[in-house]
Write a protein that holds these residues in place. Structure first.
Motif, PDB file in Angstrom:
ATOM      1  N   LEU A  85      -1.397  12.362   8.510  1.00 18.24           N
ATOM      2  CA  LEU A  85      -0.058  12.218   7.952  1.00 18.24           C
ATOM      3  C   LEU A  85      -0.126  12.198   6.428  1.00 18.24           C
ATOM      4  CD1 LEU A  85       1.192   9.622  10.549  1.00 18.24           C
ATOM      5  CD2 LEU A  85       1.843  12.011  10.413  1.00 18.24           C
ATOM      6  N   PRO A  86       0.995  12.439   5.745  1.00 20.01           N
ATOM      7  CA  PRO A  86       0.968  12.492   4.281  1.00 20.01           C
ATOM      8  C   PRO A  86       0.493  11.177   3.665  1.00 20.01           C
ATOM      9  CG  PRO A  86       3.079  13.254   5.132  1.00 20.01           C
ATOM     10  CD  PRO A  86       2.318  12.705   6.286  1.00 20.01           C
ATOM     11  N   PRO A  87      -0.183  11.263   2.527  1.00 22.08           N
ATOM     12  CA  PRO A  87      -0.640  10.041   1.849  1.00 22.08           C
ATOM     13  C   PRO A  87       0.556   9.210   1.375  1.00 22.08           C
ATOM     14  CG  PRO A  87      -1.198  11.996   0.572  1.00 22.08           C
ATOM     15  CD  PRO A  87      -0.558  12.462   1.820  1.00 22.08           C
ATOM     16  N   ARG A  88       0.306   7.893   1.278  1.00 22.29           N
ATOM     17  CA  ARG A  88       1.368   6.998   0.819  1.00 22.29           C
ATOM     18  C   ARG A  88       0.732   5.766   0.196  1.00 22.29           C
ATOM     19  NH1 ARG A  88       2.140   2.942   4.891  1.00 22.29           N
ATOM     20  NH2 ARG A  88       0.918   3.456   6.738  1.00 22.29           N
ATOM     21  N   ASP A  89       1.532   5.035  -0.556  1.00 25.28           N
ATOM     22  CA  ASP A  89       1.073   3.777  -1.126  1.00 25.28           C
ATOM     23  C   ASP A  89       1.207   2.682  -0.083  1.00 25.28           C
ATOM     24  OD1 ASP A  89       0.535   4.897  -3.596  1.00 25.28           O
ATOM     25  OD2 ASP A  89       2.525   4.462  -4.390  1.00 25.28           O
ATOM     26  N   VAL A  90       0.178   1.839   0.037  1.00 20.95           N
ATOM     27  CA  VAL A  90       0.218   0.690   0.928  1.00 20.95           C
ATOM     28  C   VAL A  90      -0.181  -0.535   0.121  1.00 20.95           C
ATOM     29  CG1 VAL A  90      -0.262   1.961   3.056  1.00 20.95           C
ATOM     30  CG2 VAL A  90      -2.150   1.069   1.721  1.00 20.95           C
ATOM     31  N   TYR A  91       0.268  -1.682   0.545  1.00 18.34           N
ATOM     32  CA  TYR A  91      -0.063  -2.924  -0.141  1.00 18.34           C
ATOM     33  C   TYR A  91      -1.035  -3.719   0.717  1.00 18.34           C
ATOM     34  CZ  TYR A  91       3.507  -1.666  -3.398  1.00 18.34           C
ATOM     35  OH  TYR A  91       4.222  -0.993  -4.357  1.00 18.34           O
ATOM     36  N   TYR A 130      -3.978   3.289  -1.980  1.00 18.38           N
ATOM     37  CA  TYR A 130      -3.672   4.601  -1.440  1.00 18.38           C
ATOM     38  C   TYR A 130      -4.020   4.569   0.042  1.00 18.38           C
ATOM     39  CZ  TYR A 130      -4.415   9.620  -0.694  1.00 18.38           C
ATOM     40  OH  TYR A 130      -4.379  10.897  -0.218  1.00 18.38           O
ATOM     41  N   ARG A 172      -3.359   6.417   4.245  1.00 22.28           N
ATOM     42  CA  ARG A 172      -2.958   7.579   5.038  1.00 22.28           C
ATOM     43  C   ARG A 172      -3.177   7.235   6.508  1.00 22.28           C
ATOM     44  NH1 ARG A 172      -5.182  13.462   3.572  1.00 22.28           N
ATOM     45  NH2 ARG A 172      -3.041  14.087   3.419  1.00 22.28           N
ATOM     46  N   ASP A 173      -2.225   7.570   7.341  1.00 25.12           N
ATOM     47  CA  ASP A 173      -2.352   7.374   8.781  1.00 25.12           C
ATOM     48  C   ASP A 173      -2.880   8.659   9.411  1.00 25.12           C
ATOM     49  OD1 ASP A 173      -1.429   4.724   8.869  1.00 25.12           O
ATOM     50  OD2 ASP A 173       0.649   5.405   8.805  1.00 25.12           O
ATOM     51  N   ARG A 213      -1.592  -2.688  -4.733  1.00 21.46           N
ATOM     52  CA  ARG A 213      -1.185  -1.387  -4.214  1.00 21.46           C
ATOM     53  C   ARG A 213      -2.411  -0.505  -4.053  1.00 21.46           C
ATOM     54  NH1 ARG A 213       2.825   2.592  -7.362  1.00 21.46           N
ATOM     55  NH2 ARG A 213       0.947   2.856  -8.563  1.00 21.46           N
TER      56      ARG A 213
END
Length: 174
Positions: free
Chosen positions: A151-157, A164, A166-167, A162
């Motif tokens: 899946l597209p990369p996203r910011d996670v905490y 980087y 990705r699921d 914060r």
């Protein structure tokens, strides 16, 4: 460096000039430990030998740079002259009652193509059918699968910062 190697289980505080063939099993990220006004950076590793004996390894402060990018997961290395420290009784021990501290006197040499015995597989893998036993718990399990979609990369905490992320969608059977 292959001559004169010993097993992890043979290394104790009375050992001198020892060399062990190990495989890197785990590599943690660099962490900061704080005790009142003091802070230390450290990095933890787990090594194993061909008998299946594991040893925890830690590197502190300036010595973290010595191993940065050198100790890679699943690679084999000859290690000698690490400092041995006894695992406190409160923590409990497995088959080996020491942990190693890598410092500037520790010698680490890659063992690629050494022709030594293959090291055992250290992960206890579970089938996807086991998921329902650990659902809604804090238990971690190891699974092996094939990534069929990222899946597209996203910011996670994570841990208040914060990162980087990705699921991935994985399958164990087609």
């Amino acid at each position: 460096m292959a001559t004169g190697t010993v097993r992890i289980s043979r290394v104790d505080t009375s050992s001198f000039g020892w060399t062990v063939l190990v495989q890197v099993i785990e590599v943690d990220r660099v962490k900061i430990g704080r005790d009142r006004d003091l802070s230390r950076s450290f990095r933890r590793f787990e090594f194993g030998d061909f008998q299946g004996i594991k040893v925890s390894v830690v590197v502190f402060d300036d010595n973290v740079a010595i191993v940065d990018g050198r100790l890679l997961p699943f690679w084999k290395y000859y290690v000698s002259n690490a400092e041995l420290r006894e695992i406190p009784e409160l923590v409990g021990t497995g088959l080996y009652s020491f942990y190693w501290v890598i410092n500037e006197g520790t010698v680490i040499e890659e063992a690629a193509g050494s022709g030594e015995l293959a090291l055992p597989f250290y992960f206890e893998l579970h089938s996807f059918q086991y998921f329902h036993f650990v659902a809604d718990t804090n238990i971690f399990i190891n699974v092996m699968g094939v990534v069929i979609h990222a899946l597209p990369p996203r910011d996670v905490y994570f841990e208040g910062s914060r990162r980087y992320g990705r699921d991935h969608i994985i399958v164990d059977q087609c």
